[in-house]
Design a protein around this motif. Structure first.
Motif, mmCIF file in Angstrom:
data_model
loop_
_atom_site.group_PDB
_atom_site.id
_atom_site.type_symbol
_atom_site.label_atom_id
_atom_site.label_comp_id
_atom_site.label_asym_id
_atom_site.label_seq_id
_atom_site.Cartn_x
_atom_site.Cartn_y
_atom_site.Cartn_z
ATOM 1 N N ASP A 20 -4.590 9.907 3.931
ATOM 2 C CA ASP A 20 -5.818 9.028 3.363
ATOM 3 C C ASP A 20 -6.756 9.969 2.411
ATOM 4 O O ASP A 20 -7.365 9.512 1.537
ATOM 5 C CB ASP A 20 -6.706 8.517 4.536
ATOM 6 N N PHE B 263 0.888 -1.094 0.007
ATOM 7 C CA PHE B 263 0.187 0.147 -0.066
ATOM 8 C C PHE B 263 0.969 1.392 -0.046
ATOM 9 O O PHE B 263 2.036 1.262 0.381
ATOM 10 C CB PHE B 263 -0.716 0.130 1.320
ATOM 11 N N ARG C 109 -2.875 0.164 -4.040
ATOM 12 C CA ARG C 109 -2.216 -1.104 -3.753
ATOM 13 C C ARG C 109 -2.002 -2.105 -4.744
ATOM 14 O O ARG C 109 -2.626 -1.967 -5.895
ATOM 15 C CB ARG C 109 -3.320 -1.745 -2.766
ATOM 16 N N ASP D 271 1.475 5.259 1.567
ATOM 17 C CA ASP D 271 1.313 5.854 2.702
ATOM 18 C C ASP D 271 1.110 7.358 3.101
ATOM 19 O O ASP D 271 1.600 8.046 3.903
ATOM 20 C CB ASP D 271 2.592 5.335 3.698
ATOM 21 N N THR E 283 -5.375 5.985 0.472
ATOM 22 C CA THR E 283 -4.409 5.003 0.797
ATOM 23 C C THR E 283 -4.882 4.009 1.510
ATOM 24 O O THR E 283 -4.360 2.850 1.305
ATOM 25 C CB THR E 283 -3.523 5.819 1.980
ATOM 26 N N GLY F 191 -7.560 2.701 -1.566
ATOM 27 C CA GLY F 191 -6.246 2.959 -1.805
ATOM 28 C C GLY F 191 -5.522 2.212 -2.592
ATOM 29 O O GLY F 191 -5.874 1.346 -3.074
ATOM 30 N N GLY G 98 -3.397 0.037 4.281
ATOM 31 C CA GLY G 98 -2.503 1.230 4.114
ATOM 32 C C GLY G 98 -2.260 1.902 5.607
ATOM 33 O O GLY G 98 -3.251 1.704 6.683
#
Length: 719
Positions: free
Chosen positions: A286, A281, A298, A283, A290, A296, A317
């Motif tokens: 958000d 994920f 990924r 970082d 994320t 998010g 995440g």
């Protein structure tokens, strides 16, 4: 294979056409549990092939290269009641059943007349609350086959469903709890349909997805326990997610799966969608997408494609500041080095290390620092990378905002991906970056702490009482200049007085500056420090025109006993509405093109309001935007009506570049480059400021240039 047909009649019953098929009905063992993965079945070279798809990332594996039949297996659904997959076996024109070995066993099905006439089915699913397979065919109806008696499978039409079978879909799915069937229709506008299983009638819940390119064909559709419908687009394998329980559902691009011209899918709708093992994920905070709940970014981790030297696994995440790098002291965001920094309007160098070949890099920078990666902020689009070190040059836009922000880099074998959603391989790396701006000169008008005053008489084309306080606005202009080019402009304005009974709007025109040069999506403006969502950039104009308000009266609060705002003794209201606009150019504009200060501020008649008989008679109706009042010798905008030229007291002569003045050179709008004290209500400007007449009569402006400093204090408004 032996096929026999028998026709039987019974008194009081409809004609039944019974199709008996002798085939292998001993399916393999069922699945041991409710699988979390989705099954996507595609026909390739006339052989159905089964994929297992992780909906969270789009990663997939081949579960079966051959399902044991020579044609398609379609209209499939996972049966929660016995843990088998059921679908339409095209080779045997009947319902088929597949277990954990993914081999199709054809079932003996007795069809009623409507079912026999319907032919084969590519749209279907198994219900959740009842042990029944449902199939739909456009123009034929909705049909069902109960599955709880393996000795007798009967296929019948849902009464009345033929008349309802008008919608164009290629798969459907049962909601896990509400008992309804759902589907997103095919075409350029995907409509979410809620289908009544008892009648086949479909309720249109609205368009949830649109395409500007090829039409959608959603051949595989499935649910999760939370009411999320997942649909896979045949042409590219893109998986979209929509929560059908929301009041206004919309689809988001959730992951990238396998594509095929022939696609169908099944899934146990009671199983949660899980991330699975070995997933990377981002970082960033958000707001950028994320964590999984925010769709998010990924990637399923693969050994042969990632950025830098490290890539690690997360169960979800860890949005900044709770980065997984900080929690485990292992910084896997090591694939991108930024040696030059990022200065607005300049180029920057990125050193990107890729492990593995056949990967494409996509990258986004949040240039405007609004907490999201937008389409226009994608700076790298599907750039193929070599194994090892790659040098990439990017251009930092001049309209970007100085300060800290975030960047996202995604490496994958998928060339075209978004800033969020799941991808089946590669890695995502997020970086905190800082945007700088040097060498920029800021020009203020009249200064960084003062305002110029704009005063208007709104009885145009009559001169009226000439008290010049119908609208009084104080304005400050800011220009940001580098290398003799203006990058952006700003306005600070406040309403100083309104002594008018008519309704007027206020705007600023930039003569000679094309509307298309403005970066409209990044205009930032507030009214009384409250952010505005709509754009102030007016449509239907050749030049850039910014409308501060259509009606200044909306921002007038009168004290008790006062008829007007700050034009009468005892009406010294301290509150003044303020406007603040920050306007970036898409590409910096030469200073030679930008008009001289104060540009061209003007008022106009508020649309759909009365503005007096003179104004109305010139155009035959309430004038609205056709009536504008500009500073002397400033040409109007495209929306102004030329009927006003030479009408009543107006002596404009466009061929001589003379505008908005009468035969004596008196104007309906004036600018005073200080915070000016305007005349009281009904007190003429030339009485309150006796030197103004000689100033106005001299086009050079050399006579009495500081006329505004010498007032009759009894005739002007004082706070």
């Amino acid at each position: 294979m032996k096929i026999s047909k028998t026709i039987s009649l019974s008194c009081g019953s409809p004609l039944l056409l019974s199709l008996l098929i002798s085939a292998n009905v001993n399916a393999s063992e069922p699945f041991t549990a409710c699988p979390t993965e989705a099954f996507v079945i595609q026909k390739q070279s006339n052989t159905p092939k089964t994929y297992g798809v992780n909906l969270a990332t789009g990663s997939y594996s081949v579960l079966s290269d051959d399902m044991g039949t020579g044609d398609a297996f379609n209209g499939v659904g996972f049966n929660y009641h016995d843990n088998y997959i059921y679908g339409w076996d095209y080779a045997n024109t009947t319902l088929g059943k597949a277990g954990s070995d993914y081999q199709i066993a054809a079932l003996n099905v007795t069809k009623d007349a409507a079912a026999a006439a319907a032919g084969s089915f590519y749209v279907g699913d198994v219900a959740i609350a009842e042990n029944v397979w449902y199939g739909y065919r456009k123009g034929k109806g909705l049909f069902k086959i109960p599955l709880d008696n393996p000795a007798s499978y009967n296929m019948t039409i849902i009464p009345g469903s033929k008349d309802n079978a008008t919608y164009n879909i290629t798969d459907l799915a049962f909601h896990p709890t509400d008992g309804h069937i759902y589907s997103i229709s095919n075409g350029s506008s995907g409509k979410l349909l809620r289908i009544d299983a008892t009648t086949g009638a479909a309720e249109n819940l609205g368009t949830v997805i649109t395409s500007s390119g090829s039409n959608f064909i959603f051949g595989a559709q499935f649910f999760d326990p939370d009411g999320n419908l997942y649909v896979s687009n045949n042409s590219n394998g893109n998986i979209y997610k929509v929560n059908v329980d929301e009041a206004s559902p919309t689809a988001v691009l959730f992951a990238y799966g396998p594509s095929s011209s022939s696609n169908d899918g099944a899934r146990c709708a009671l199983a949660e969608v899980t991330v699975g093992d070995s997933v990377d994920f981002g970082d960033a905070p958000d707001s950028y997408g994320t964590v999984l709940d925010s769709n998010g970014a990924r990637h399923s981790i693969s050994d042969n494609l990632y950025l830098g030297a490290l890539v690690d696994n997360e169960s979800d995440g860890y949005a900044a500041p709770l980065s997984d790098d900080a929690s485990d002291n292992s910084d896997d965001d090591d694939g991108v080095v930024m040696p030059t920094g990022f200065e607005l309007g300049e180029s920057a160098i990125l050193l990107v290390t890729a492990k593995g070949g056949d990967g494409y890099l996509n990258a986004w920078f949040d240039w405007d620092q609004n907490g999201t990666f937008e389409l226009e902020e994608q700076i790298i689009l599907g750039e193929p990378l070599d194994n090892g070190l790659n040098t990439i040059s990017i251009d930092v836009p001049s309209w970007a905002k100085e300060g800290p922000t975030w960047a996202r880099f995604r490496l994958s074998t998928q060339q075209d991906i978004a800033a969020t959603g799941g991808v089946g391989d590669g890695e995502v790396e997020d970086y905190a970056v800082t945007l700088t701006e040097t060498g920029v000169t800021i020009n203020y008008y009249p200064s960084s702490s003062t305002y110029t005053t704009l005063a208007y008489e709104d009885l145009y084309p009559d001169l009226g009482d000439f008290d010049m306080n119908d609208v009084v606005v104080q304005l400050r202009i800011i220009e940001y200049v580098k290398d003799n080019k203006v990058r952006r402009i700003g306005f600070k304005a406040q309403l100083a007085a309104m002594g008018a009974a008519y309704h007027n709007g206020f705007g600023v025109h930039l003569p000679g500056v094309s509307r298309n040069t403005i970066k409209e999506s990044l205009i930032n403006w507030t009214i009384d420090d409250i952010g505005q969502q709509e754009s102030p950039l007016e449509t239907g104009q050749t030049n850039a025109v910014f409308i501060f308000t259509q009606d200044l009266s909306d921002y007038v609060t009168l004290e008790q006993g006062c008829e007007y705002l700050r034009t009468e003794t005892g009406c010294e209201s301290a509150f003044r509405t303020t406007w603040s606009l920050d306007i970036p150019f898409d590409v910096p504009v030469s200073e030679s093109i930008i008009p001289a200060f104060p540009y061209d501020p003007f008022i106009f008649a508020t649309p759909n309001t009365d503005h007096g008989s003179a104004a109305k008679n010139a155009v035959g109706a309430n004038p609205g935007r056709q009536l504008e009042i500009h500073l002397k010798n400033q040409a109007p905008t495209d929306k102004f009506s030329s009927n006003y030229f030479g009408y009543r007291e107006d002596a404009s002569n466009p061929s001589e570049n003379q505008y908005f003045q009468n035969e004596n050179g008196m104007a309906w709008a004036i600018e005073i480059p200080v915070t000016w004290k305007h005349p009281k209500e009904k007190e003429r400007l030339d009485n309150a400021y006796s030197e103004f007449v000689e100033f106005a009569a001299d086009d050079t402006g050399a006579t009495n240039p500081t006329w505004y400093e010498n007032a009759d204090n009894a005739l002007i408004f004082n706070d």
